[in-house]
Motif scaffolding. Structure first.
Motif, short mmCIF file in Angstrom:
data_model
loop_
_atom_site.label_atom_id
_atom_site.label_comp_id
_atom_site.label_asym_id
_atom_site.label_seq_id
_atom_site.Cartn_x
_atom_site.Cartn_y
_atom_site.Cartn_z
N MET A 1 0.83 -1.28 -0.03
CA MET A 1 -0.23 -0.13 -0.03
C MET A 1 0.94 1.18 -0.12
N LYS A 2 1.90 1.14 0.87
CA LYS A 2 2.77 2.42 1.00
C LYS A 2 3.29 2.75 -0.44
N ASP A 3 3.91 1.72 -1.20
CA ASP A 3 4.45 1.73 -2.36
C ASP A 3 3.45 2.48 -3.53
N LYS A 4 2.24 2.02 -3.18
CA LYS A 4 1.04 2.23 -4.24
C LYS A 4 1.09 3.90 -3.98
N ILE A 5 1.04 4.19 -2.74
CA ILE A 5 0.84 5.52 -2.32
C ILE A 5 2.05 6.34 -3.05
N GLU A 6 3.18 5.92 -2.76
CA GLU A 6 4.28 6.64 -3.14
C GLU A 6 4.47 6.95 -4.88
N ALA A 7 4.09 5.65 -5.43
CA ALA A 7 4.13 5.75 -6.80
C ALA A 7 2.93 6.82 -7.21
N LEU A 8 1.77 6.75 -6.46
CA LEU A 8 0.77 7.82 -7.06
C LEU A 8 1.17 9.20 -6.97
N ARG A 9 1.84 9.39 -5.77
CA ARG A 9 2.24 10.77 -5.23
C ARG A 9 3.35 11.02 -6.42
N LYS A 10 4.37 10.54 -6.86
CA LYS A 10 5.21 10.83 -7.86
C LYS A 10 4.31 10.98 -9.12
N ARG A 11 3.53 10.23 -9.58
CA ARG A 11 2.98 10.63 -10.81
C ARG A 11 2.22 11.75 -10.86
N ILE A 12 1.48 12.20 -9.68
CA ILE A 12 0.79 13.36 -9.55
C ILE A 12 1.64 14.52 -9.59
N GLU A 13 2.81 14.47 -8.84
CA GLU A 13 3.66 15.48 -8.74
C GLU A 13 4.31 15.73 -10.35
N GLU A 14 4.51 14.71 -10.74
CA GLU A 14 5.10 15.00 -12.28
C GLU A 14 4.00 15.59 -13.19
N ARG A 15 2.96 15.21 -13.06
CA ARG A 15 1.90 15.71 -13.77
C ARG A 15 1.40 17.52 -13.64
N LEU A 16 1.70 17.36 -12.03
CA LEU A 16 1.39 18.98 -11.73
C LEU A 16 2.43 19.73 -12.29
N ASN A 17 3.68 19.43 -12.31
CA ASN A 17 4.96 20.11 -12.96
C ASN A 17 4.55 20.53 -14.33
N GLU A 18 3.72 19.70 -14.97
CA GLU A 18 3.51 20.13 -16.36
C GLU A 18 2.29 20.82 -16.58
N VAL A 19 1.62 21.20 -15.42
CA VAL A 19 0.41 22.04 -15.69
C VAL A 19 0.82 23.43 -16.13
N LYS A 20 0.14 24.20 -16.94
CA LYS A 20 0.71 25.34 -17.37
C LYS A 20 -0.79 26.71 -17.05
N ASP A 21 -1.95 25.92 -16.66
CA ASP A 21 -2.68 27.17 -16.58
C ASP A 21 -3.71 26.51 -15.67
N LEU A 22 -4.91 27.33 -15.29
CA LEU A 22 -5.91 26.88 -14.42
C LEU A 22 -6.69 25.80 -14.97
N ASN A 23 -7.01 25.82 -16.61
CA ASN A 23 -7.56 24.79 -17.26
C ASN A 23 -6.88 23.36 -16.92
N ASN A 24 -5.45 23.52 -17.51
CA ASN A 24 -4.81 22.05 -17.13
C ASN A 24 -5.21 21.55 -15.88
N LEU A 25 -5.08 22.42 -14.80
CA LEU A 25 -5.24 22.11 -13.53
C LEU A 25 -6.36 21.40 -12.92
N ASN A 26 -7.49 22.24 -13.49
CA ASN A 26 -9.01 21.41 -13.44
C ASN A 26 -9.08 20.14 -14.04
N GLU A 27 -8.66 19.80 -15.27
CA GLU A 27 -8.47 18.80 -15.87
C GLU A 27 -7.89 17.61 -15.10
N LEU A 28 -6.49 18.11 -14.51
CA LEU A 28 -5.84 17.22 -13.72
C LEU A 28 -6.63 16.57 -12.34
#
Ligand code: DAH
Length: 348
Positions: A1-28
């Motif tokens: 479970m811990k690994d699952k959480i950490e993997a998801l955290r990483k994925r979300i952080e990566e995706r958040l880094n790519e966000v450029k505007d409010l629209n992107n953010l809402n989609e995410l």
């Protein structure tokens, strides 16, 4: 479970880094934090766990979810602030820009003529007196020596309001009658009466149905025609300049005897003849005369003791002349293209 959480955290952080505007953010946000998104799905893994583990991982999942939420919130705030700043920048007011040009007129030149006349005659000791525009036939005609069948009534096509008794005054002369009745045959009178008059005229460049007159009346014990001459001459010089001359021509009004018409020398051509004076060099501006003994008597003044002079100017005519206009209708029309320029046309 811990690994699952950490993997998801990483994925979300990566995706958040790519966000450029409010629209992107809402989609995410929709993708990861919706009810059936991967963060909510983590809880499905708790189902088969025993109570202690459920507690432990349940807390981990909750903390993780809160953490992800606050990251989204922080980014949201950042983008909103950026957008607000962009908007403010766009709507910034440049106070050095020239303002909008609001068109404005200038005071009506007929009105200015009236005010100037009031000031001038007040400086000579006259009182300014007004009378009603809805007048009795008795004052507008009868007591001015114009009984019912008098032919001179036709000269002023009158608007009657009721039974030939009440009318829109066709001249300011009835104010004379009112003033004399008030003077009760005892008081000297020195008044100037500006005001509107009404006539059934065909409207054209030199005739209106509604216009202002400037009436004058002086009653005293030693008044002669030369007082009239001096007074009118001084006023005309005041309005049109000191080189302007006046002359009397014999005329007829029922309420004066003798009656005169007063001309002024043309200010546009110095007497040689032009469009304004057509082509005589003189322009008629006033009717006047010595108050008729009948009028004095009817109004309570003894003609053996009192004399007086009276005059009546047409203010529109004076305005046309002073402001060099060939169509008096323009003065009443309120067309800003004209009224803006009134002042500049003044001739003196
Ligand atoms: N009321 C005359 C008119 O409207 C003008 C006039 C003439 C007035 C002679 C007077 C006067 O006071 O004495 O035509």
């Amino acid at each position: 479970m811990k690994d699952k959480i950490e993997a998801l955290r990483k994925r979300i952080e990566e995706r958040l880094n790519e966000v450029k505007d409010l629209n992107n953010l809402n989609e995410l946000k929709n993708e990861y934090l919706s009810k059936k998104g991967p963060v909510s799905e983590l809880s499905n893994g708790l189902r088969d766990m025993d109570v202690d583990k459920k507690k432990e991982f349940g807390k981990l999942i909750t903390d993780f979810r809160n953490d992800v939420y606050s990251k989204f919130e922080a980014l949201k705030e950042k983008y909103e602030l950026e957008e607000l700043n962009r908007k403010l920048e766009k709507e910034k007011i440049d106070i050095s820009m020239p303002g909008l040009d609001i068109q404005s007129g200038s005071p009506c030149i007929e009105e200015k003529i009236l005010e100037e006349a009031e000031d001038f005659f007040m400086s000579l000791g006259y009182d300014v007196v007004e009378g009603p525009e809805i007048e009795l036939d008795k004052y507008n005609f009868e007591m001015l020596n114009l009984p019912k069948e008098h032919p001179a009534r036709d000269a002023q096509d009158t608007y009657y309001l009721k039974d030939e008794e009440i009318l829109l005054r066709s001249q300011t002369s009835p104010v004379q009658v009112r003033a004399m009745l008030e003077g009760k045959g005892e008081k000297p009178i020195r008044i100037i009466c500006p005001g509107k008059v009404y006539r059934k005229e065909d409207i054209n460049p030199t005739h209106e149905q509604e216009f202002d007159q400037i009436e004058g009346l002086v009653i005293d014990k030693n008044i002669s025609l030369s007082d009239l001459k001096g007074t009118v001459d001084a006023y005309v010089k005041h309005v049109f300049g000191k080189d302007t001359e006046t002359r009397f021509r014999p005329s007829y009004y029922p309420f004066t005897e003798p009656s005169v018409e007063i001309d002024m020398s043309c200010i546009y051509c110095d007497g040689s003849g032009c469009n304004m004076c057509k082509p005589k060099g003189w322009i008629t501006i006033c009717g006047a005369g010595m108050v008729h003994p009948n009028v004095l008597r009817m109004c309570g003044y003894d003609p053996d003791k009192w004399q007086g002079f009276a005059f009546g100017f047409g203010a529109l005519r004076l305005a046309m002349l002073k402001y060099n206009m060939d169509d008096m209708r323009i003065i009443h029309e309120n067309d800003l293209r004209e009224t803006e320029n009134f002042d500049r046309k003044e001739v003196k």
